[in-house]
Write an enzyme that holds these catalytic residues in place. Sequence first.
Site, short mmCIF file in Angstrom:
data_model
loop_
_atom_site.label_atom_id
_atom_site.label_comp_id
_atom_site.label_asym_id
_atom_site.label_seq_id
_atom_site.Cartn_x
_atom_site.Cartn_y
_atom_site.Cartn_z
N TYR A 1 -45.03 -54.87 30.10
CA TYR A 1 -45.16 -54.03 28.90
C TYR A 1 -46.63 -53.91 28.49
O TYR A 1 -47.11 -52.81 28.20
CB TYR A 1 -44.34 -54.62 27.76
CG TYR A 1 -44.42 -53.83 26.48
CD1 TYR A 1 -43.71 -52.64 26.34
CD2 TYR A 1 -45.20 -54.27 25.41
CE1 TYR A 1 -43.77 -51.91 25.16
CE2 TYR A 1 -45.28 -53.54 24.24
CZ TYR A 1 -44.56 -52.36 24.12
OH TYR A 1 -44.65 -51.64 22.95
N SER B 1 -34.75 -41.14 18.09
CA SER B 1 -33.37 -41.53 17.81
C SER B 1 -33.29 -42.70 16.84
O SER B 1 -32.25 -42.91 16.20
CB SER B 1 -32.63 -41.88 19.11
OG SER B 1 -33.27 -42.98 19.76
N ILE C 1 -39.53 -46.09 14.58
CA ILE C 1 -40.74 -45.41 14.13
C ILE C 1 -40.64 -43.91 14.30
O ILE C 1 -41.03 -43.14 13.41
CB ILE C 1 -41.96 -45.97 14.89
CG1 ILE C 1 -42.22 -47.42 14.48
CG2 ILE C 1 -43.20 -45.12 14.64
CD1 ILE C 1 -43.28 -48.11 15.30
#
Length: 311
Positions: free
Chosen positions: A155, A14, A17
Amino acid sequence: MAAAPRTVLISGCSSGIGLELAVQLAHDPKKRYQVVATMRDLGKKETLEAAAGEALGQTLTVAQLDVCSDESVAQCLSCIQGEVDVLVNNAGMGLVGPLEGLSLAAMQNVFDTNFFGAVRLVKAVLPGMKRRRQGHIVVISSVMGLQGVIFNDVYAASKFALEGFFESLAIQLLQFNIFISLVEPGPVVTEFEGKLLAQVSMAEFPGTDPETLHYFRDLYLPASRKLFCSVGQNPQDVVQAIVNVISSTRPPLRRQTNIRYSPLTTLKTVDSSGSLYVRTTHRLLFRCPRLLNLGLQCLSCGCLPTRVRPR
């Protein structure tokens, strides 16, 4: 006789990258690729379709795909003509902040998308690749899969999990002539990163002590912004690195995309104990912030290359 185009399935298209990669492959001058560009919410497809231009409906199709849903993955694959030759695991989400202020549900969401989402897609396409004894699995990892970064604990953990999983899997799959490539960008200047930093700068992080909040807001966030300004890549440069990997006849297991960031990853690789990286980073952030700023200015001075050379 020209070879048939390879079908490339890309998740998370969307924006950023994923979008740039889908468009570049679809506009390949040699028409080597048939791109299936996917996203969880098709309501966000207009930007991708506009960027695709005349390739839309020709060498690029847009499809719905939620990597956290078995049903969505199965439905997406059932609509693809033929088999997936190249899978690009790009869908991902970030989570930044003091650990005490992050919920377990938020942490699980990161792993569901970043790790289990990638695993779910691989499990779906692997039988066909093994049967044909060919295929290429590209994983958009991160330098945070190689080294931890303060206040990015969850993360980084999700990217470490990807690195270990796919390195282990690569050994088996080589026997089936299936290649795995972990692409490891450093900071990338995208809408994803900009929104994330803006959101966390306004977050409250309940349950976090004042001293830790001070370190996060007054040390980490300014240093992070300076890092993006000094060594941040634009998505096009990262995409070129991915295209080079996909088009390689002997794809590498790992490919870092940012030459300017390599001095930071080297701190870990030169010392097997790990102490050099941890102590150096701690000293720069907490004790010598002026030296950190000077180092970032040096990295951003322009004397070092940032673009990835084709191989």
